[in-house]
Design an enzyme around this catalytic site. Structure first.
Site, mmCIF file in Angstrom:
data_model
loop_
_atom_site.group_PDB
_atom_site.id
_atom_site.type_symbol
_atom_site.label_atom_id
_atom_site.label_comp_id
_atom_site.label_asym_id
_atom_site.label_seq_id
_atom_site.Cartn_x
_atom_site.Cartn_y
_atom_site.Cartn_z
ATOM 1 C CB CYS A 217 -3.779 1.708 7.104
ATOM 2 S SG CYS A 217 -3.566 3.169 8.146
ATOM 3 N NE ARG A 218 -4.534 1.551 1.722
ATOM 4 C CZ ARG A 218 -4.292 2.240 0.622
ATOM 5 N NH1 ARG A 218 -5.134 2.110 -0.401
ATOM 6 N NH2 ARG A 218 -3.248 3.025 0.521
ATOM 7 C CB SER A 219 0.126 -3.516 2.746
ATOM 8 O OG SER A 219 1.018 -2.630 3.370
ATOM 9 C CG ASP B 39 -5.373 5.647 2.476
ATOM 10 O OD1 ASP B 39 -5.406 5.256 3.658
ATOM 11 O OD2 ASP B 39 -4.476 6.373 2.015
ATOM 12 C CB CYS C 25 -0.978 -0.021 1.175
ATOM 13 S SG CYS C 25 -0.203 0.023 2.799
ATOM 14 C CG ASN D 7 4.258 -1.681 5.251
ATOM 15 O OD1 ASN D 7 5.371 -2.020 5.640
ATOM 16 N ND2 ASN D 7 3.280 -2.546 5.165
HETATM 17 P P1 4NP Z 1 -1.853 2.855 4.073
HETATM 18 O O1 4NP Z 1 -2.510 4.203 4.646
HETATM 19 O O2 4NP Z 1 -1.285 3.177 2.712
HETATM 20 O O3 4NP Z 1 -3.007 1.914 4.006
HETATM 21 O O4 4NP Z 1 -0.796 2.438 5.079
HETATM 22 C C1 4NP Z 1 -1.820 5.403 4.754
HETATM 23 C C2 4NP Z 1 -0.941 5.591 5.785
HETATM 24 C C3 4NP Z 1 -0.279 6.810 5.918
HETATM 25 C C4 4NP Z 1 -0.505 7.811 4.991
HETATM 26 C C5 4NP Z 1 -1.374 7.624 3.941
HETATM 27 C C6 4NP Z 1 -2.030 6.396 3.817
HETATM 28 N N1 4NP Z 1 0.156 9.071 5.144
HETATM 29 O O5 4NP Z 1 -0.113 9.970 4.333
HETATM 30 O O6 4NP Z 1 0.963 9.233 6.069
#
Ligand code: 4NP
Length: 169
Positions: free
Chosen positions: A17-19, A131, A12, A15
């Site tokens: 939240c989703r992955s 997201d 993702c 790294n």
């Molecule tokens: P992820 O979510 O891609 O599912 O881990 C996010 C985590 C952090 C951010 C964006 C999306 N960020 O902008 O810090």
């Protein structure tokens, strides 16, 4: 049992939240189905913002409520060598997919199949895992719902490919 492990990398943006959620969910469901030893799973982010951090507190809490412990995971950034180390690189959304297509060009001997995770979801091929980072609690539950369905289908598809599905296991 196949000698070679099947190696899967979930990707993702951050790294956190989703992955990592999908990593924890897939690992737990493969283990519960008795196939844990067949798989090596990992996750990574296309961005470096959160390298070294554990999963987002909200991701951990929602996952824990369904019996998935994500606390030992730590964020890392993707690298071209991931395309040599893994058999499957599965991304959460199209932006991640495009980024990974770019990174794949820097791999010496890429072998990984690159696709959207939800191409393995029984009803959501071509769709994205939204997201949840800037959203509400609902978003984290949606990630878990999608992670569970896609993991079970992915497990089935990969076992079938190995000639292992349908053997009463
Ligand atoms: P992820 O979510 O891609 O599912 O881990 C996010 C985590 C952090 C951010 C964006 C999306 N960020 O902008 O810090």
């Amino acid at each position: 049992m196949a000698e070679e492990k099947i190696r899967i990398l979930f990707v993702c943006l951050g790294n956190i939240c989703r992955s990592p959620t999908v990593e924890g969910v897939f690992r737990a469901r493969a283990e519960r189905a008795g196939w844990g030893a067949l798989f090596e799973v990992d996750s990574a982010g296309t961005a470096a913002y959160h390298v070294g951090e554990p999963p987002d507190r909200r991701s951990q809490q929602h996952a824990q409520a369904r019996g998935y412990n994500l606390s030992a995971l730590r964020a890392r950034q993707v690298a071209p060598i991931d395309f040599e180390r893994f058999d499957y690189v599965l991304t959460m959304d199209r932006r991640n997919l495009r980024e990974m297509e770019g990174i794949q060009r820097f791999a010496r001997n890429p072998k990984a199949t690159l696709a959207l995770l939800l191409d393995y979801h029984p009803e959501r091929q071509g769709q994205e895992v939204p997201d949840p980072y800037y959203g509400t609690d609902d978003g984290f539950e949606t990630v878990l719902d999608l992670a569970e369905s896609a993991s079970d289908e992915l497990l089935k598809v990969l076992l079938k490919k190995q000639g292992l599905f349908g053997c009463g296991c």
